[in-house]
Design a protein around this motif. Structure first.
Motif, PDB file in Angstrom:
ATOM      1  N   MET A 136      55.544  88.449  13.776  1.00 40.61           N
ATOM      2  CA  MET A 136      54.326  88.734  13.464  1.00 40.61           C
ATOM      3  C   MET A 136      53.517  88.177  14.607  1.00 40.61           C
ATOM      4  O   MET A 136      53.994  87.565  15.554  1.00 40.61           O
ATOM      5  CB  MET A 136      53.968  87.982  12.168  1.00 40.61           C
ATOM      6  CG  MET A 136      53.145  88.401  11.257  1.00 40.61           C
ATOM      7  SD  MET A 136      52.506  87.530   9.934  1.00 40.61           S
ATOM      8  CE  MET A 136      54.147  87.024   9.047  1.00 40.61           C
ATOM      9  N   ALA A 137      52.388  89.040  14.781  1.00 36.79           N
ATOM     10  CA  ALA A 137      51.457  88.610  15.816  1.00 36.79           C
ATOM     11  C   ALA A 137      50.819  87.288  15.684  1.00 36.79           C
ATOM     12  O   ALA A 137      50.603  86.803  14.875  1.00 36.79           O
ATOM     13  CB  ALA A 137      50.341  89.896  16.200  1.00 36.79           C
ATOM     14  N   SER A 138      50.293  86.656  16.832  1.00 36.57           N
ATOM     15  CA  SER A 138      49.638  85.472  17.039  1.00 36.57           C
ATOM     16  C   SER A 138      48.345  85.552  16.127  1.00 36.57           C
ATOM     17  O   SER A 138      47.636  86.807  15.921  1.00 36.57           O
ATOM     18  CB  SER A 138      49.449  85.143  18.355  1.00 36.57           C
ATOM     19  OG  SER A 138      48.767  85.763  19.139  1.00 36.57           O
ATOM     20  N   SER A 139      47.558  84.488  15.912  1.00 37.93           N
ATOM     21  CA  SER A 139      46.571  84.596  14.949  1.00 37.93           C
ATOM     22  C   SER A 139      45.329  85.212  15.669  1.00 37.93           C
ATOM     23  O   SER A 139      44.893  85.067  16.621  1.00 37.93           O
ATOM     24  CB  SER A 139      46.342  83.237  14.531  1.00 37.93           C
ATOM     25  OG  SER A 139      45.145  82.928  13.963  1.00 37.93           O
ATOM     26  N   SER A 140      44.616  85.892  14.562  1.00 39.01           N
ATOM     27  CA  SER A 140      43.178  86.202  14.724  1.00 39.01           C
ATOM     28  C   SER A 140      42.821  85.366  13.613  1.00 39.01           C
ATOM     29  O   SER A 140      43.334  84.396  13.364  1.00 39.01           O
ATOM     30  CB  SER A 140      42.946  87.757  14.442  1.00 39.01           C
ATOM     31  OG  SER A 140      43.470  88.101  13.292  1.00 39.01           O
ATOM     32  N   SER A 141      41.535  85.492  13.084  1.00 38.33           N
ATOM     33  CA  SER A 141      41.173  84.572  12.105  1.00 38.33           C
ATOM     34  C   SER A 141      41.404  84.995  10.646  1.00 38.33           C
ATOM     35  O   SER A 141      41.729  85.857  10.116  1.00 38.33           O
ATOM     36  CB  SER A 141      39.374  84.641  11.942  1.00 38.33           C
ATOM     37  OG  SER A 141      39.303  86.065  12.015  1.00 38.33           O
ATOM     38  N   ASN A 142      41.586  83.814   9.700  1.00 39.02           N
ATOM     39  CA  ASN A 142      41.986  83.862   8.307  1.00 39.02           C
ATOM     40  C   ASN A 142      41.020  84.928   7.598  1.00 39.02           C
ATOM     41  O   ASN A 142      39.755  85.215   8.109  1.00 39.02           O
ATOM     42  CB  ASN A 142      41.599  82.797   7.669  1.00 39.02           C
ATOM     43  CG  ASN A 142      42.717  81.287   8.107  1.00 39.02           C
ATOM     44  OD1 ASN A 142      43.767  81.760   8.912  1.00 39.02           O
ATOM     45  ND2 ASN A 142      42.540  80.447   7.572  1.00 39.02           N
ATOM     46  N   ILE A 143      41.486  85.599   6.582  1.00 36.51           N
ATOM     47  CA  ILE A 143      40.751  86.416   5.781  1.00 36.51           C
ATOM     48  C   ILE A 143      40.222  85.544   4.442  1.00 36.51           C
ATOM     49  O   ILE A 143      41.057  84.903   4.046  1.00 36.51           O
ATOM     50  CB  ILE A 143      41.359  87.651   5.636  1.00 36.51           C
ATOM     51  CG1 ILE A 143      41.677  88.236   6.625  1.00 36.51           C
ATOM     52  CG2 ILE A 143      40.758  88.252   4.208  1.00 36.51           C
ATOM     53  CD1 ILE A 143      42.575  89.925   6.430  1.00 36.51           C
ATOM     54  N   LYS A 175      53.331  87.731  -3.487  1.00 33.22           N
ATOM     55  CA  LYS A 175      52.896  86.464  -3.068  1.00 33.22           C
ATOM     56  C   LYS A 175      52.717  86.414  -1.468  1.00 33.22           C
ATOM     57  O   LYS A 175      52.118  85.920  -0.800  1.00 33.22           O
ATOM     58  CB  LYS A 175      53.760  85.399  -3.369  1.00 33.22           C
ATOM     59  CG  LYS A 175      53.444  84.957  -4.745  1.00 33.22           C
ATOM     60  CD  LYS A 175      54.020  83.465  -5.233  1.00 33.22           C
ATOM     61  CE  LYS A 175      53.712  82.985  -6.510  1.00 33.22           C
ATOM     62  NZ  LYS A 175      53.836  83.636  -7.677  1.00 33.22           N
ATOM     63  N   LYS A 176      54.023  87.039  -1.081  1.00 30.37           N
ATOM     64  CA  LYS A 176      54.180  87.073   0.535  1.00 30.37           C
ATOM     65  C   LYS A 176      52.995  87.863   1.269  1.00 30.37           C
ATOM     66  O   LYS A 176      52.483  87.702   2.406  1.00 30.37           O
ATOM     67  CB  LYS A 176      55.491  87.492   0.925  1.00 30.37           C
ATOM     68  CG  LYS A 176      55.916  87.459   2.396  1.00 30.37           C
ATOM     69  CD  LYS A 176      55.983  86.395   3.231  1.00 30.37           C
ATOM     70  CE  LYS A 176      56.306  86.514   4.618  1.00 30.37           C
ATOM     71  NZ  LYS A 176      57.800  86.607   5.196  1.00 30.37           N
ATOM     72  N   CYS A 177      52.797  89.134   0.383  1.00 29.60           N
ATOM     73  CA  CYS A 177      51.878  90.150   1.004  1.00 29.60           C
ATOM     74  C   CYS A 177      50.493  89.300   1.239  1.00 29.60           C
ATOM     75  O   CYS A 177      49.582  89.308   2.254  1.00 29.60           O
ATOM     76  CB  CYS A 177      51.681  91.088   0.303  1.00 29.60           C
ATOM     77  SG  CYS A 177      50.650  92.349   0.519  1.00 29.60           S
ATOM     78  N   MET A 178      50.016  88.539   0.056  1.00 30.28           N
ATOM     79  CA  MET A 178      48.823  87.847   0.115  1.00 30.28           C
ATOM     80  C   MET A 178      48.701  86.716   1.103  1.00 30.28           C
ATOM     81  O   MET A 178      47.904  86.571   1.838  1.00 30.28           O
ATOM     82  CB  MET A 178      48.520  87.298  -1.304  1.00 30.28           C
ATOM     83  CG  MET A 178      48.189  88.111  -2.239  1.00 30.28           C
ATOM     84  SD  MET A 178      47.106  89.401  -1.719  1.00 30.28           S
ATOM     85  CE  MET A 178      45.457  88.446  -1.472  1.00 30.28           C
ATOM     86  N   LEU A 204      48.355  88.303   4.320  1.00 30.40           N
ATOM     87  CA  LEU A 204      46.846  88.895   4.509  1.00 30.40           C
ATOM     88  C   LEU A 204      45.985  87.851   4.796  1.00 30.40           C
ATOM     89  O   LEU A 204      45.286  87.834   5.478  1.00 30.40           O
ATOM     90  CB  LEU A 204      46.537  89.676   3.140  1.00 30.40           C
ATOM     91  CG  LEU A 204      45.257  90.408   3.104  1.00 30.40           C
ATOM     92  CD1 LEU A 204      45.197  91.592   4.097  1.00 30.40           C
ATOM     93  CD2 LEU A 204      44.937  90.928   1.644  1.00 30.40           C
ATOM     94  N   LEU A 205      46.039  86.769   3.782  1.00 24.55           N
ATOM     95  CA  LEU A 205      45.169  85.668   4.196  1.00 24.55           C
ATOM     96  C   LEU A 205      44.973  85.127   5.453  1.00 24.55           C
ATOM     97  O   LEU A 205      44.120  84.673   6.002  1.00 24.55           O
ATOM     98  CB  LEU A 205      45.078  84.655   2.945  1.00 24.55           C
ATOM     99  CG  LEU A 205      44.931  85.243   1.581  1.00 24.55           C
ATOM    100  CD1 LEU A 205      45.003  84.375   0.522  1.00 24.55           C
ATOM    101  CD2 LEU A 205      43.363  85.959   1.231  1.00 24.55           C
ATOM    102  N   SER A 206      46.337  84.996   5.944  1.00 24.36           N
ATOM    103  CA  SER A 206      46.424  84.096   7.191  1.00 24.36           C
ATOM    104  C   SER A 206      45.979  84.938   8.260  1.00 24.36           C
ATOM    105  O   SER A 206      45.538  84.302   9.293  1.00 24.36           O
ATOM    106  CB  SER A 206      47.924  84.270   7.759  1.00 24.36           C
ATOM    107  OG  SER A 206      48.483  85.244   7.939  1.00 24.36           O
ATOM    108  N   GLY A 207      45.606  86.228   8.067  1.00 22.75           N
ATOM    109  CA  GLY A 207      45.094  86.954   9.196  1.00 22.75           C
ATOM    110  C   GLY A 207      45.964  87.248  10.557  1.00 22.75           C
ATOM    111  O   GLY A 207      45.624  87.784  11.429  1.00 22.75           O
TER     112      GLY A 207
END
Ligand SMILES: NC(=O)c1ccc[n+]([C@@H]2O[C@H](COP(=O)([O-])OP(=O)(O)OC[C@H]3O[C@@H](n4cnc5c(N)ncnc54)[C@H](OP(=O)(O)O)[C@@H]3O)[C@@H](O)[C@H]2O)c1
Length: 267
Positions: free
Chosen positions: A1-8, A244-247, A250-253
């Motif tokens: 997975m790519a490094s962080s942008s902002s949380n959702i 749950k993993k999908c969310m 998603l929320l981590s952004g």
């Protein structure tokens, strides 16, 4: 997975649409997302089976979240009908009342598993498959973007994709080609609209009716073997586990625009 942008952040009021919400992964996603939505949120659940949609709605409804559902055949719904359904679900509220406009394109079908890839020539059947799995997904997404036009940066899109979108699986030419086309549409959209969050989430092998259908319908021996061993070895995921993993993803952004993130990817 790519490094962080902002949380959702879904803690404010959201308008959330889930297609294919009458069973399986779509129902599980609806239940999980409902837990994350802030007060004054609205959900719209779409599929054909009305009674099953009502069950999903009852699992999602809370003090914070009002849930509506619409029994619609998404393979044939016109663009006007889709827009009407979306507007009706807003129940008189404006899109600007919502801090997030979230849509999960989860609807999907397997296509014809009883035809060899080298003998595919039933174009009307193939077209019908693409209507539901590709063309009408694009149409619904377009109606959603039109609805949120004035606050487009509030839109968050999740396409439920598959490993089959990026890896060929013998005996599944309808499914693999449809998933690939659908995923690429969302990737191109994400490329153009950097202010919209777009995630292609691949849920892994999940215990749903779709898996039973593969075992009933597939003529490709390898395909049958793969899915039989998934079933016999108990390696299929429960819908709620992958939802749950999908969310979480998603929320981590923590994904690039349009990135394909699989259940099994490292965090
Ligand atoms: N299960 C897996 O292992 C797996 C793996 C990777 C990806 N996926 C993807 O995950 C998504 C959900 O799959 P699932 O396993 O949960 O399948 P499922 O149990 O067969 O659910 C499919 C959903 O789509 C709806 N649907 C089908 N045709 C429709 C139509 N014409 N109009 C409106 N709604 C329609 C169904 O509702 P109605 O019948 O009520 O209309 C149902 O809610 C699909 O996109 C699938 O490709 C699944």
């Amino acid at each position: 997975m790519a490094s962080s942008s902002s949380n959702i952040d879904l803690s404010g009021p959201s308008f959330c649409v889930v297609s294919g919400a009458s069973q399986g992964i779509g129902r599980a996603i609806a239940v999980e997302v409902a837990k994350c939505l802030g007060p004054n949120s609205l959900m719209l659940l779409l599929a054909r089976k009305k009674q099953e949609l009502a069950v999903t709605a009852s699992l999602c409804e809370s003090e914070k979240v009002k849930v509506t559902y619409n029994s619609v055949d998404l393979s044939t719904a016109s663009e006007e009908q889709m827009m009407d359904i979306l507007k009706q679900a807003l129940s008189g509220r404006k899109v600007t009342d919502f801090e997030t406009g979230l849509i999960f394109h989860n609807v999907g079908s397997l296509g014809n598993l009883a035809v060899e890839t080298a003998r595919m020539e039933n174009i009307p059947e193939l077209r019908k498959y693409y209507d539901l799995n590709v063309f009408k997904v694009i149409s619904l997404n377009t109606q959603f973007l039109k609805l949120f036009e004035e606050v487009e940066d509030r839109v968050v899109i999740v396409n439920i994709t598959s490993l089959c979108a990026i890896k060929p699986m013998g005996g599944m030419a309808y499914y693999c080609s449809g998933k690939a086309a659908r995923e690429m549409y969302f990737r191109v959209l994400a490329e153009e609209k950097k202010h919209i969050k777009v995630l292609n989430y691949s849920p892994g092998p999940v215990e749903t009716a779709m898996i039973d259908n593969v075992l009933e319908e597939a003529i490709n021996d390898n395909l049958r073997d793969v899915f039989t061993s998934f079933k016999n070895q108990g390696t299929l995921l429960k819908p709620e586990v992958t939802a749950k993993k999908c969310m979480k993803v998603l929320l981590s952004g923590k994904f690039l625009p349009g990135e394909h993130v699989d259940y099994f990817d490292d965090e």
